[in-house]
Design a protein around this motif. Sequence first.
Motif, mmCIF file in Angstrom:
data_model
loop_
_atom_site.group_PDB
_atom_site.id
_atom_site.type_symbol
_atom_site.label_atom_id
_atom_site.label_comp_id
_atom_site.label_asym_id
_atom_site.label_seq_id
_atom_site.Cartn_x
_atom_site.Cartn_y
_atom_site.Cartn_z
ATOM 1 N N GLY A 25 11.302 -2.670 -0.171
ATOM 2 C CA GLY A 25 11.431 -3.379 -1.382
ATOM 3 C C GLY A 25 10.927 -3.041 -2.818
ATOM 4 N N LEU A 26 10.450 -1.715 -2.936
ATOM 5 C CA LEU A 26 10.031 -1.004 -3.961
ATOM 6 C C LEU A 26 11.137 -0.675 -4.883
ATOM 7 C CD1 LEU A 26 7.184 -1.056 -2.566
ATOM 8 C CD2 LEU A 26 6.807 0.811 -3.800
ATOM 9 N N PHE A 27 12.039 0.259 -4.311
ATOM 10 C CA PHE A 27 13.035 0.784 -5.004
ATOM 11 C C PHE A 27 14.535 0.579 -4.310
ATOM 12 C CE2 PHE A 27 9.309 3.468 -5.364
ATOM 13 C CZ PHE A 27 9.211 3.339 -6.902
ATOM 14 N N LYS A 28 15.540 0.518 -5.251
ATOM 15 C CA LYS A 28 16.774 0.542 -4.530
ATOM 16 C C LYS A 28 17.679 1.891 -5.183
ATOM 17 C CE LYS A 28 18.483 -2.504 -8.177
ATOM 18 N NZ LYS A 28 18.766 -3.873 -8.621
ATOM 19 N N ASN A 29 18.677 2.205 -4.116
ATOM 20 C CA ASN A 29 19.582 3.312 -4.591
ATOM 21 C C ASN A 29 20.955 2.837 -4.289
ATOM 22 O OD1 ASN A 29 20.889 5.537 -4.556
ATOM 23 N ND2 ASN A 29 20.309 6.499 -2.585
ATOM 24 N N GLU A 30 21.586 2.484 -5.357
ATOM 25 C CA GLU A 30 22.864 1.946 -5.490
ATOM 26 C C GLU A 30 23.840 2.891 -6.183
ATOM 27 O OE1 GLU A 30 22.292 -1.851 -7.126
ATOM 28 O OE2 GLU A 30 22.177 -2.719 -5.518
ATOM 29 N N GLU A 31 24.939 3.009 -5.350
ATOM 30 C CA GLU A 31 25.892 4.283 -5.812
ATOM 31 C C GLU A 31 25.340 5.402 -6.440
ATOM 32 O OE1 GLU A 31 28.732 2.311 -8.299
ATOM 33 O OE2 GLU A 31 28.730 0.494 -6.717
ATOM 34 N N GLY A 32 24.179 6.055 -5.649
ATOM 35 C CA GLY A 32 23.456 7.328 -6.295
ATOM 36 C C GLY A 32 22.720 7.187 -7.409
ATOM 37 N N VAL A 33 22.272 5.989 -7.798
ATOM 38 C CA VAL A 33 21.126 5.619 -9.057
ATOM 39 C C VAL A 33 20.038 4.832 -8.356
ATOM 40 C CG1 VAL A 33 21.144 4.648 -11.184
ATOM 41 C CG2 VAL A 33 23.259 5.618 -10.786
ATOM 42 N N VAL A 34 18.954 5.485 -8.613
ATOM 43 C CA VAL A 34 17.648 4.912 -8.202
ATOM 44 C C VAL A 34 17.071 4.325 -9.295
ATOM 45 C CG1 VAL A 34 15.320 5.587 -7.163
ATOM 46 C CG2 VAL A 34 17.359 6.911 -6.615
ATOM 47 N N THR A 35 16.491 2.925 -8.858
ATOM 48 C CA THR A 35 15.740 2.177 -9.887
ATOM 49 C C THR A 35 14.512 1.450 -9.059
ATOM 50 O OG1 THR A 35 17.465 0.215 -9.501
ATOM 51 C CG2 THR A 35 17.824 1.621 -11.314
ATOM 52 N N ALA A 36 13.715 0.834 -9.935
ATOM 53 C CA ALA A 36 12.568 0.175 -9.366
ATOM 54 C C ALA A 36 13.160 -1.246 -9.418
ATOM 55 C CB ALA A 36 11.369 0.417 -10.192
ATOM 56 N N LYS B 53 0.768 -1.096 0.060
ATOM 57 C CA LYS B 53 0.052 -0.100 0.147
ATOM 58 C C LYS B 53 0.962 1.213 -0.144
ATOM 59 C CE LYS B 53 -3.865 -2.137 2.574
ATOM 60 N NZ LYS B 53 -4.315 -2.299 3.839
ATOM 61 N N LEU B 54 0.452 2.057 -0.717
ATOM 62 C CA LEU B 54 1.224 3.519 -0.676
ATOM 63 C C LEU B 54 -0.030 4.758 -0.286
ATOM 64 C CD1 LEU B 54 3.248 3.466 -3.942
ATOM 65 C CD2 LEU B 54 4.139 3.015 -1.361
ATOM 66 N N GLY B 55 0.515 5.604 0.388
ATOM 67 C CA GLY B 55 -0.286 6.650 0.430
ATOM 68 C C GLY B 55 -0.372 7.554 -0.827
ATOM 69 N N VAL B 56 -0.990 8.448 -0.565
ATOM 70 C CA VAL B 56 -1.133 9.725 -1.699
ATOM 71 C C VAL B 56 0.036 10.091 -2.348
ATOM 72 C CG1 VAL B 56 -2.318 11.626 -3.035
ATOM 73 C CG2 VAL B 56 -3.765 9.872 -1.454
ATOM 74 N N VAL B 57 0.911 10.692 -1.317
ATOM 75 C CA VAL B 57 2.089 11.341 -1.748
ATOM 76 C C VAL B 57 3.136 10.263 -2.130
ATOM 77 C CG1 VAL B 57 3.800 12.604 -0.762
ATOM 78 C CG2 VAL B 57 1.507 13.324 -0.200
ATOM 79 N N GLU B 58 3.039 9.168 -1.463
ATOM 80 C CA GLU B 58 3.929 8.177 -1.575
ATOM 81 C C GLU B 58 3.844 7.599 -2.944
ATOM 82 O OE1 GLU B 58 4.974 5.852 2.467
ATOM 83 O OE2 GLU B 58 3.338 5.317 1.485
ATOM 84 N N SER B 59 2.623 7.648 -3.585
ATOM 85 C CA SER B 59 2.294 7.013 -4.865
ATOM 86 C C SER B 59 2.748 8.088 -5.883
ATOM 87 C CB SER B 59 0.652 7.086 -4.919
ATOM 88 O OG SER B 59 0.116 6.050 -4.580
ATOM 89 N N ARG B 60 2.582 9.372 -5.783
ATOM 90 C CA ARG B 60 2.976 10.549 -6.837
ATOM 91 C C ARG B 60 4.364 10.187 -6.618
ATOM 92 N NH1 ARG B 60 1.139 16.205 -5.203
ATOM 93 N NH2 ARG B 60 2.359 16.471 -7.239
ATOM 94 N N VAL C 92 11.618 9.547 2.182
ATOM 95 C CA VAL C 92 10.647 8.605 1.580
ATOM 96 C C VAL C 92 11.499 7.580 0.502
ATOM 97 C CG1 VAL C 92 8.610 8.673 -0.156
ATOM 98 C CG2 VAL C 92 9.100 10.648 1.565
ATOM 99 N N LEU C 93 12.402 7.737 -0.010
ATOM 100 C CA LEU C 93 13.333 7.139 -0.801
ATOM 101 C C LEU C 93 13.740 5.840 0.077
ATOM 102 C CD1 LEU C 93 14.369 6.124 -3.502
ATOM 103 C CD2 LEU C 93 16.464 7.255 -2.863
ATOM 104 N N ILE D 142 9.494 7.965 -9.866
ATOM 105 C CA ILE D 142 10.460 7.252 -9.997
ATOM 106 C C ILE D 142 10.381 6.220 -11.195
ATOM 107 C CG2 ILE D 142 12.018 5.254 -9.222
ATOM 108 C CD1 ILE D 142 11.786 6.944 -6.373
ATOM 109 N N TRP D 143 9.188 5.572 -11.374
ATOM 110 C CA TRP D 143 8.722 4.947 -12.541
ATOM 111 C C TRP D 143 8.878 5.412 -13.723
ATOM 112 C CZ3 TRP D 143 4.578 2.865 -8.649
ATOM 113 C CH2 TRP D 143 4.924 1.879 -8.055
ATOM 114 N N ALA D 144 8.439 6.597 -13.861
ATOM 115 C CA ALA D 144 8.506 7.359 -15.161
ATOM 116 C C ALA D 144 9.905 7.808 -15.580
ATOM 117 C CB ALA D 144 7.614 8.573 -15.216
#
Length: 120
Positions: free
Chosen positions: A54-65, A5-12, A46-47, A17-19
Amino acid sequence: MAEWKLGVVESRFADLIWAHQPMTTQALVKLCEAELEWKRTTTYTVLKRLSDRGLFKNEEGVVTACLSREEFYARQSEQVIEESFAGSLPAFVAAFTARKSLTAEEVAEIRRLIDAYEEG
């Protein structure tokens, strides 16, 4: 069970990120400043929260889903059906259609989905 589940702000935030993935954390901070009016610390908080889930990862300054948008919302739908309708898809459909009529196009699409499922 994981929390899908995501709140409204988390969804935005997730949609941003997905886009735009993959993207640097610096680019994400700038995007969140422009789109959400967030400070850098809010973006990182939030990140981290969504990465811990488990939605996203931040590895070496690069964010991916870790999950696509479609996969996330499919899991969220499964969770709603499991929690609210004891895992019964027919019970969910019955409850849904009791309050909202389906168009002929929607019924045809559901039939196509069922036919495709039965064909394997």
